[in-house]
Motif scaffolding. Structure first.
Motif, PDB file in Angstrom:
ATOM      1  N   TYR A  36      24.238  60.441  25.804  1.00  0.00           N
ATOM      2  CA  TYR A  36      22.841  60.145  25.482  1.00  0.00           C
ATOM      3  C   TYR A  36      22.160  59.598  26.718  1.00  0.00           C
ATOM      4  N   ASP A  37      20.853  59.621  26.699  1.00  0.00           N
ATOM      5  CA  ASP A  37      20.076  59.011  27.767  1.00  0.00           C
ATOM      6  C   ASP A  37      20.532  57.563  27.938  1.00  0.00           C
ATOM      7  N   LYS A  38      20.644  57.094  29.159  1.00  0.00           N
ATOM      8  CA  LYS A  38      21.163  55.750  29.434  1.00  0.00           C
ATOM      9  C   LYS A  38      20.317  54.661  28.761  1.00  0.00           C
ATOM     10  N   ASP A  39      18.996  54.807  28.805  1.00  0.00           N
ATOM     11  CA  ASP A  39      18.130  53.818  28.158  1.00  0.00           C
ATOM     12  C   ASP A  39      18.294  53.850  26.644  1.00  0.00           C
ATOM     13  N   GLU A  40      18.479  55.030  26.087  1.00  0.00           N
ATOM     14  CA  GLU A  40      18.679  55.176  24.650  1.00  0.00           C
ATOM     15  C   GLU A  40      19.991  54.505  24.215  1.00  0.00           C
ATOM     16  N   SER A  41      21.041  54.692  24.999  1.00  0.00           N
ATOM     17  CA  SER A  41      22.337  54.072  24.712  1.00  0.00           C
ATOM     18  C   SER A  41      22.267  52.557  24.879  1.00  0.00           C
ATOM     19  N   PHE A  42      21.612  52.105  25.946  1.00  0.00           N
ATOM     20  CA  PHE A  42      21.427  50.670  26.175  1.00  0.00           C
ATOM     21  C   PHE A  42      20.715  50.048  24.975  1.00  0.00           C
ATOM     22  N   TYR A  43      19.650  50.696  24.551  1.00  0.00           N
ATOM     23  CA  TYR A  43      18.837  50.199  23.434  1.00  0.00           C
ATOM     24  C   TYR A  43      19.648  50.154  22.136  1.00  0.00           C
ATOM     25  N   ALA A  44      20.425  51.196  21.868  1.00  0.00           N
ATOM     26  CA  ALA A  44      21.240  51.233  20.657  1.00  0.00           C
ATOM     27  C   ALA A  44      22.245  50.087  20.649  1.00  0.00           C
ATOM     28  N   LEU A  45      22.927  49.869  21.768  1.00  0.00           N
ATOM     29  CA  LEU A  45      23.899  48.779  21.836  1.00  0.00           C
ATOM     30  C   LEU A  45      23.218  47.414  21.752  1.00  0.00           C
ATOM     31  N   GLN A  46      22.070  47.299  22.380  1.00  0.00           N
ATOM     32  CA  GLN A  46      21.313  46.050  22.318  1.00  0.00           C
ATOM     33  C   GLN A  46      20.936  45.725  20.870  1.00  0.00           C
ATOM     34  N   LYS A  47      20.471  46.727  20.132  1.00  0.00           N
ATOM     35  CA  LYS A  47      20.070  46.511  18.745  1.00  0.00           C
ATOM     36  C   LYS A  47      21.279  46.270  17.846  1.00  0.00           C
ATOM     37  N   LEU A  48      22.405  46.919  18.126  1.00  0.00           N
ATOM     38  CA  LEU A  48      23.627  46.648  17.367  1.00  0.00           C
ATOM     39  C   LEU A  48      24.048  45.192  17.547  1.00  0.00           C
ATOM     40  N   SER A  49      23.887  44.679  18.750  1.00  0.00           N
ATOM     41  CA  SER A  49      24.200  43.281  19.019  1.00  0.00           C
ATOM     42  C   SER A  49      23.216  42.351  18.309  1.00  0.00           C
ATOM     43  N   GLU A  50      21.931  42.628  18.455  1.00  0.00           N
ATOM     44  CA  GLU A  50      20.903  41.801  17.811  1.00  0.00           C
ATOM     45  C   GLU A  50      21.051  41.809  16.293  1.00  0.00           C
ATOM     46  N   GLY A  51      21.460  42.938  15.729  1.00  0.00           N
ATOM     47  CA  GLY A  51      21.591  43.084  14.281  1.00  0.00           C
ATOM     48  C   GLY A  51      22.886  42.527  13.720  1.00  0.00           C
ATOM     49  N   GLY A  52      23.764  42.038  14.590  1.00  0.00           N
ATOM     50  CA  GLY A  52      25.012  41.462  14.116  1.00  0.00           C
ATOM     51  C   GLY A  52      26.093  42.480  13.796  1.00  0.00           C
ATOM     52  N   PHE A  53      26.004  43.679  14.371  1.00  0.00           N
ATOM     53  CA  PHE A  53      27.009  44.712  14.147  1.00  0.00           C
ATOM     54  C   PHE A  53      28.144  44.628  15.167  1.00  0.00           C
ATOM     55  N   ILE A  54      27.835  44.113  16.359  1.00  0.00           N
ATOM     56  CA  ILE A  54      28.829  43.953  17.421  1.00  0.00           C
ATOM     57  C   ILE A  54      28.661  42.576  18.050  1.00  0.00           C
ATOM     58  N   VAL A  55      29.709  42.134  18.753  1.00  0.00           N
ATOM     59  CA  VAL A  55      29.660  40.871  19.483  1.00  0.00           C
ATOM     60  C   VAL A  55      29.592  41.206  20.967  1.00  0.00           C
ATOM     61  N   GLY A  56      28.558  40.704  21.622  1.00  0.00           N
ATOM     62  CA  GLY A  56      28.353  40.997  23.036  1.00  0.00           C
ATOM     63  C   GLY A  56      27.444  42.201  23.199  1.00  0.00           C
ATOM     64  N   GLY A  57      27.460  42.753  24.389  1.00  0.00           N
ATOM     65  CA  GLY A  57      26.666  43.939  24.650  1.00  0.00           C
ATOM     66  C   GLY A  57      25.503  43.676  25.588  1.00  0.00           C
ATOM     67  N   PRO A  58      24.803  44.726  25.947  1.00  0.00           N
ATOM     68  CA  PRO A  58      23.752  44.609  26.949  1.00  0.00           C
ATOM     69  C   PRO A  58      22.512  43.892  26.425  1.00  0.00           C
ATOM     70  N   THR A  59      21.833  43.232  27.333  1.00  0.00           N
ATOM     71  CA  THR A  59      20.577  42.557  27.018  1.00  0.00           C
ATOM     72  C   THR A  59      19.644  42.707  28.208  1.00  0.00           C
ATOM     73  N   VAL A  60      18.391  42.408  27.982  1.00  0.00           N
ATOM     74  CA  VAL A  60      17.422  42.377  29.073  1.00  0.00           C
ATOM     75  C   VAL A  60      17.090  40.918  29.321  1.00  0.00           C
ATOM     76  N   LEU A  61      17.243  40.499  30.565  1.00  0.00           N
ATOM     77  CA  LEU A  61      16.903  39.138  30.964  1.00  0.00           C
ATOM     78  C   LEU A  61      15.558  39.172  31.677  1.00  0.00           C
TER      79      LEU A  61
END
Length: 129
Positions: A36-61
């Protein structure tokens, strides 16, 4: 940015196969390995983390000077993440759930889980009789 449900599903499936009790998954390597597009994958993992589906993952600082992507390791799939994945893992069930929701403009992950769970329950009932 729109959340890509296919990408979310793929992220969870790959994580399930690569996370162990004592080993984390490098979120940047995972993003680079997905089809997938890198931004799309980053966003999916970020939202999985925010939603409590995974522990850790990418964020934007947002330090002084502008936004920066941060690639924290992913250490686990949560109970909530496993519940979602268990509902949508099977390809046949996933295709039925996507088809059933395709005419809608937006569908939350919890609705996708409920729709997939319905089809999974019906499939199990049909095989028990």
């Amino acid at each position: 940015m729109k959340l890509n449900h296919e990408c979310v599903r793929k992220c969870l499936l790959v994580l399930e196969n690569n996370i162990g009790v004592a080993n984390a998954v490098d979120s940047k390597k995972l993003i680079n390995a997905l089809d997938y597009d890198k931004d799309e994958s980053f966003y999916a993992l970020q939202k999985l983390s925010e939603g409590g589906f995974i522990v850790g993952g990418p964020t934007v600082l947002y330090p002084v000077g502008g936004a920066q992507k941060h690639y924290a390791p992913i250490t686990d799939i949560t109970w909530k993440g496993h519940e979602y994945l268990d509902a949508i893992r099977d390809d046949k069930i996933w295709k039925k759930a996507k088809s059933a929701t395709s005419s809608l403009k937006s569908v939350s992950l919890s609705v996708m889980k409920d729709v997939a769970s319905h089809f999974l329950t019906e499939y199990i009932k049909g095989n028990l009789m």
